[in-house]
Design a protein around this motif. Structure first.
Motif, PDB file in Angstrom:
ATOM      1  N   ALA A  71       5.213 -34.646  17.775  1.00 12.01           N
ATOM      2  CA  ALA A  71       5.710 -33.283  18.012  1.00 12.01           C
ATOM      3  C   ALA A  71       6.967 -33.039  17.182  1.00 12.01           C
ATOM      4  O   ALA A  71       7.167 -31.938  16.638  1.00 12.01           O
ATOM      5  CB  ALA A  71       5.997 -33.077  19.495  1.00 12.01           C
ATOM      6  N   LEU A  72       7.810 -34.070  17.048  1.00 14.01           N
ATOM      7  CA  LEU A  72       9.009 -33.953  16.236  1.00 14.01           C
ATOM      8  C   LEU A  72       8.646 -33.686  14.775  1.00 14.01           C
ATOM      9  O   LEU A  72       9.224 -32.800  14.125  1.00 14.01           O
ATOM     10  CB  LEU A  72       9.842 -35.235  16.335  1.00 14.01           C
ATOM     11  N   ALA A  73       7.675 -34.429  14.267  1.00 13.31           N
ATOM     12  CA  ALA A  73       7.255 -34.249  12.879  1.00 13.31           C
ATOM     13  C   ALA A  73       6.636 -32.869  12.665  1.00 13.31           C
ATOM     14  O   ALA A  73       6.885 -32.213  11.648  1.00 13.31           O
ATOM     15  CB  ALA A  73       6.260 -35.344  12.496  1.00 13.31           C
ATOM     16  N   LEU A  74       5.812 -32.423  13.617  1.00  9.98           N
ATOM     17  CA  LEU A  74       5.220 -31.093  13.514  1.00  9.98           C
ATOM     18  C   LEU A  74       6.296 -30.018  13.581  1.00  9.98           C
ATOM     19  O   LEU A  74       6.209 -28.986  12.900  1.00  9.98           O
ATOM     20  CB  LEU A  74       4.194 -30.890  14.639  1.00  9.98           C
ATOM     21  N   GLY A  75       7.326 -30.252  14.398  1.00 11.42           N
ATOM     22  CA  GLY A  75       8.442 -29.318  14.482  1.00 11.42           C
ATOM     23  C   GLY A  75       9.177 -29.212  13.156  1.00 11.42           C
ATOM     24  O   GLY A  75       9.600 -28.121  12.750  1.00 11.42           O
ATOM     25  N   VAL A  76       9.319 -30.351  12.457  1.00 11.27           N
ATOM     26  CA  VAL A  76       9.939 -30.351  11.133  1.00 11.27           C
ATOM     27  C   VAL A  76       9.113 -29.502  10.168  1.00 11.27           C
ATOM     28  O   VAL A  76       9.652 -28.714   9.373  1.00 11.27           O
ATOM     29  CB  VAL A  76      10.080 -31.791  10.600  1.00 11.27           C
ATOM     30  N   ALA A  77       7.791 -29.639  10.240  1.00 12.51           N
ATOM     31  CA  ALA A  77       6.904 -28.863   9.366  1.00 12.51           C
ATOM     32  C   ALA A  77       7.041 -27.372   9.631  1.00 12.51           C
ATOM     33  O   ALA A  77       7.130 -26.562   8.697  1.00 12.51           O
ATOM     34  CB  ALA A  77       5.457 -29.309   9.560  1.00 12.51           C
ATOM     35  N   VAL A  78       7.047 -26.987  10.909  1.00 12.69           N
ATOM     36  CA  VAL A  78       7.186 -25.569  11.278  1.00 12.69           C
ATOM     37  C   VAL A  78       8.542 -25.033  10.818  1.00 12.69           C
ATOM     38  O   VAL A  78       8.642 -23.916  10.282  1.00 12.69           O
ATOM     39  CB  VAL A  78       7.010 -25.390  12.801  1.00 12.69           C
ATOM     40  N   ALA A  79       9.602 -25.815  11.025  1.00 16.70           N
ATOM     41  CA  ALA A  79      10.944 -25.390  10.619  1.00 16.70           C
ATOM     42  C   ALA A  79      11.036 -25.229   9.100  1.00 16.70           C
ATOM     43  O   ALA A  79      11.681 -24.291   8.612  1.00 16.70           O
ATOM     44  CB  ALA A  79      11.981 -26.403  11.099  1.00 16.70           C
ATOM     45  N   ALA A  80      10.374 -26.111   8.355  1.00 18.61           N
ATOM     46  CA  ALA A  80      10.397 -26.020   6.894  1.00 18.61           C
ATOM     47  C   ALA A  80       9.738 -24.731   6.426  1.00 18.61           C
ATOM     48  O   ALA A  80      10.239 -24.043   5.522  1.00 18.61           O
ATOM     49  CB  ALA A  80       9.694 -27.236   6.284  1.00 18.61           C
ATOM     50  N   TYR A  81       8.592 -24.397   7.027  1.00 16.27           N
ATOM     51  CA  TYR A  81       7.926 -23.132   6.694  1.00 16.27           C
ATOM     52  C   TYR A  81       8.863 -21.951   6.954  1.00 16.27           C
ATOM     53  O   TYR A  81       9.010 -21.049   6.129  1.00 16.27           O
ATOM     54  CB  TYR A  81       6.673 -22.956   7.541  1.00 16.27           C
ATOM     55  N   ALA A  82       9.486 -21.948   8.138  1.00 17.56           N
ATOM     56  CA  ALA A  82      10.342 -20.829   8.536  1.00 17.56           C
ATOM     57  C   ALA A  82      11.549 -20.689   7.612  1.00 17.56           C
ATOM     58  O   ALA A  82      11.909 -19.577   7.199  1.00 17.56           O
ATOM     59  CB  ALA A  82      10.792 -21.009   9.979  1.00 17.56           C
ATOM     60  N   LEU A  83      12.183 -21.819   7.277  1.00 18.24           N
ATOM     61  CA  LEU A  83      13.356 -21.778   6.402  1.00 18.24           C
ATOM     62  C   LEU A  83      12.989 -21.305   4.998  1.00 18.24           C
ATOM     63  O   LEU A  83      13.724 -20.524   4.381  1.00 18.24           O
ATOM     64  CB  LEU A  83      14.009 -23.159   6.335  1.00 18.24           C
ATOM     65  N   ALA A  84      11.863 -21.801   4.479  1.00 17.35           N
ATOM     66  CA  ALA A  84      11.431 -21.391   3.140  1.00 17.35           C
ATOM     67  C   ALA A  84      11.167 -19.891   3.094  1.00 17.35           C
ATOM     68  O   ALA A  84      11.526 -19.214   2.120  1.00 17.35           O
ATOM     69  CB  ALA A  84      10.180 -22.167   2.740  1.00 17.35           C
ATOM     70  N   ARG A  85      10.547 -19.362   4.140  1.00 20.02           N
ATOM     71  CA  ARG A  85      10.248 -17.923   4.181  1.00 20.02           C
ATOM     72  C   ARG A  85      11.523 -17.107   4.379  1.00 20.02           C
ATOM     73  O   ARG A  85      11.710 -16.063   3.751  1.00 20.02           O
ATOM     74  CB  ARG A  85       9.262 -17.634   5.306  1.00 20.02           C
ATOM     75  N   ARG A  86      12.415 -17.599   5.225  1.00 23.68           N
ATOM     76  CA  ARG A  86      13.637 -16.863   5.540  1.00 23.68           C
ATOM     77  C   ARG A  86      14.535 -16.707   4.311  1.00 23.68           C
ATOM     78  O   ARG A  86      15.168 -15.664   4.108  1.00 23.68           O
ATOM     79  CB  ARG A  86      14.396 -17.590   6.649  1.00 23.68           C
ATOM     80  N   HIS A  87      14.611 -17.747   3.485  1.00 19.56           N
ATOM     81  CA  HIS A  87      15.509 -17.719   2.330  1.00 19.56           C
ATOM     82  C   HIS A  87      14.778 -17.429   1.022  1.00 19.56           C
ATOM     83  O   HIS A  87      15.338 -17.650  -0.063  1.00 19.56           O
ATOM     84  CB  HIS A  87      16.249 -19.052   2.214  1.00 19.56           C
ATOM     85  N   ALA A  88      13.552 -16.941   1.116  1.00 18.49           N
ATOM     86  CA  ALA A  88      12.731 -16.741  -0.088  1.00 18.49           C
ATOM     87  C   ALA A  88      13.395 -15.825  -1.105  1.00 18.49           C
ATOM     88  O   ALA A  88      13.240 -16.010  -2.313  1.00 18.49           O
ATOM     89  CB  ALA A  88      11.360 -16.195   0.306  1.00 18.49           C
ATOM     90  N   SER A  89      14.127 -14.820  -0.645  1.00 18.14           N
ATOM     91  CA  SER A  89      14.751 -13.866  -1.566  1.00 18.14           C
ATOM     92  C   SER A  89      16.227 -14.175  -1.831  1.00 18.14           C
ATOM     93  O   SER A  89      16.924 -13.361  -2.432  1.00 18.14           O
ATOM     94  CB  SER A  89      14.623 -12.445  -0.999  1.00 18.14           C
ATOM     95  N   ASP A  90      16.691 -15.334  -1.391  1.00 20.80           N
ATOM     96  CA  ASP A  90      18.088 -15.727  -1.601  1.00 20.80           C
ATOM     97  C   ASP A  90      18.277 -16.153  -3.057  1.00 20.80           C
ATOM     98  O   ASP A  90      17.698 -17.140  -3.509  1.00 20.80           O
ATOM     99  CB  ASP A  90      18.438 -16.878  -0.651  1.00 20.80           C
ATOM    100  N   ALA A  91      19.088 -15.410  -3.806  1.00 22.34           N
ATOM    101  CA  ALA A  91      19.276 -15.665  -5.234  1.00 22.34           C
ATOM    102  C   ALA A  91      19.961 -16.997  -5.521  1.00 22.34           C
ATOM    103  O   ALA A  91      19.952 -17.466  -6.659  1.00 22.34           O
ATOM    104  CB  ALA A  91      20.092 -14.527  -5.847  1.00 22.34           C
ATOM    105  N   ARG A  92      20.563 -17.616  -4.502  1.00 23.76           N
ATOM    106  CA  ARG A  92      21.224 -18.902  -4.726  1.00 23.76           C
ATOM    107  C   ARG A  92      20.235 -20.008  -5.024  1.00 23.76           C
ATOM    108  O   ARG A  92      20.593 -21.044  -5.594  1.00 23.76           O
ATOM    109  CB  ARG A  92      22.069 -19.266  -3.499  1.00 23.76           C
ATOM    110  N   PHE A  93      18.973 -19.819  -4.634  1.00 24.70           N
ATOM    111  CA  PHE A  93      17.928 -20.807  -4.935  1.00 24.70           C
ATOM    112  C   PHE A  93      17.321 -20.440  -6.287  1.00 24.70           C
ATOM    113  O   PHE A  93      16.491 -19.528  -6.378  1.00 24.70           O
ATOM    114  CB  PHE A  93      16.862 -20.818  -3.835  1.00 24.70           C
ATOM    115  N   SER A  94      17.724 -21.140  -7.324  1.00 25.51           N
ATOM    116  CA  SER A  94      17.357 -20.768  -8.690  1.00 25.51           C
ATOM    117  C   SER A  94      15.853 -20.671  -8.911  1.00 25.51           C
ATOM    118  O   SER A  94      15.381 -19.815  -9.658  1.00 25.51           O
ATOM    119  CB  SER A  94      17.941 -21.785  -9.681  1.00 25.51           C
ATOM    120  N   PHE A  95      15.097 -21.547  -8.289  1.00 18.42           N
ATOM    121  CA  PHE A  95      13.659 -21.564  -8.502  1.00 18.42           C
ATOM    122  C   PHE A  95      12.889 -21.419  -7.187  1.00 18.42           C
ATOM    123  O   PHE A  95      11.845 -22.030  -6.996  1.00 18.42           O
ATOM    124  CB  PHE A  95      13.241 -22.834  -9.250  1.00 18.42           C
ATOM    125  N   GLY A  96      13.432 -20.627  -6.283  1.00 26.06           N
ATOM    126  CA  GLY A  96      12.734 -20.368  -5.034  1.00 26.06           C
ATOM    127  C   GLY A  96      12.964 -21.450  -3.994  1.00 26.06           C
ATOM    128  O   GLY A  96      13.699 -22.423  -4.209  1.00 26.06           O
TER     129      GLY A  96
END
Length: 326
Positions: A71-96
């Motif tokens: 469950a911890l590992a699956l939670g990490v996967a879900v959190a990674a998806y959410a963080l990637a989507r949340r910061h998708a338009s953040d210009a500080r990430f040079s390549f997304g």
């Protein structure tokens, strides 16, 4: 005053050369399915821990906490998806932000490796010092766990994102590795579920052997075998995700194709080339081109137009210096 007027007169429209750096749009279906599997795993974990505490069954308690690691590992996967989507338009990430998902995959693989080591240690202790097993209760736990894992595997398999066919582009002359088209974050969750299913299948076999033949040693022995398989899966996932995180892409067929296409006129030579991944199937590249009769950068870009996967390209074109007199 004249300088100001000149500055305004020479203001250029840069929009044709600017673009979004959100190269990978994510895997929304895979994310949704991972959330469902996480919820199913958490419900099963709570039920097993509660039942184990109520009945005094160590087998139920152990399996419940074991599911907690997944469950911890699956939670990490879900959190990674959410963080990637949340910061998708953040210009500080040079390549997304796609590599947040890859980082989640790497973290999940580490947890999987720790689980494998834990199983080996526990199985070794039980081989050294035999402990009584409540076989019938343990069988119920293993069967329930297997059913949950098979359902979870079915859910996750449906969310696997593969690269789309490039259509009119002919890539038949090479075989891009299958892993290069996978959602590594989703694959990490899937491997965790498969690992749990494997341990359940092996446990059922070992417990039946103990019940029918009295082979009590079979349970810890099978545990070691299962842990070895899980460890191999963990190492494989660690290597794949680490390669992406460290931009180890110069052995990818695309790197040689870029070089061949640019040098196709027999004059241009690629003096320096860097290729790295910015999405599941998207790449960026920087190339330094040297030629006796250099062409405009647009000419070399046109030679690479067939590569839809090449979504960001920086070119430096130089004239080859003449030979110095001896």
């Amino acid at each position: 005053m004249s300088l100001s007027t000149s500055s305004h007169r020479h203001t250029h429209d840069l929009s044709p050369w600017q673009h979004s750096h959100q190269f990978d749009l994510g895997n929304r279906e895979g994310e949704a399915r991972t959330r469902w599997v996480l919820a199913l795993t958490l419900v099963t974990m709570v039920a097993e821990i509660g039942a184990g505490w109520w009945t005094g069954s160590m087998a139920l308690l152990a399996d419940g906490w074991h599911m907690g690691t997944h469950a911890l590992a699956l939670g990490v996967a879900v959190a990674a998806y959410a963080l990637a989507r949340r910061h998708a338009s953040d210009a500080r990430f040079s390549f997304g932000t796609w590599k947040i998902e890859v980082l989640g995959s790497f973290a999940s693989a580490l947890v999987l490796g720790i689980v494998a080591v834990g199983i080996v240690v526990e199985s070794g202790l039980r081989l050294w010092r035999a402990e009584p097993i409540d076989v019938r209760t343990a069988l119920i736990v293993a069967v329930v766990g297997l059913a949950v894992n098979l359902a979870s595997a079915w859910l996750l398999q449906g969310g696997t994102a593969h690269a789309h066919d490039h259509g009119h582009h002919d890539h038949a002359h090479h075989d891009h590795a299958h892993a290069h088209h996978e959602d590594l974050n989703l694959r990490a969750a899937y491997v965790h579920v498969l690992a749990d299913a494997l341990t359940s299948v092996l446990a059922i076999g070992a417990l039946l052997g103990a019940l029918w033949m009295g082979w009590w040693w079979l349970d810890p022995l099978v545990g070691v075998a299962g842990a070895i398989v899980i460890g191999v899966w963990s190492v494989g996932l660690l290597r794949e995700s680490a390669a992406v995180l460290l931009d180890r892409e110069m052995d990818h067929p695309l790197a040689q194709e870029i070089r061949d296409d640019i040098e196709s006129d027999g004059d241009a030579k690629v003096a320096d080339l860097h290729v790295w991944r910015v999405g599941r199937t998207q790449f960026a590249a920087i190339a330094c081109v040297v030629a006796d009769a250099p062409q405009p950068p647009s000419v070399y870009r046109a030679r690479l137009a067939r590569h839809e996967e090449l979504v960001h390209l920086s070119l430096e074109v130089n004239r080859c210096p003449g030979e110095r007199p001896g």
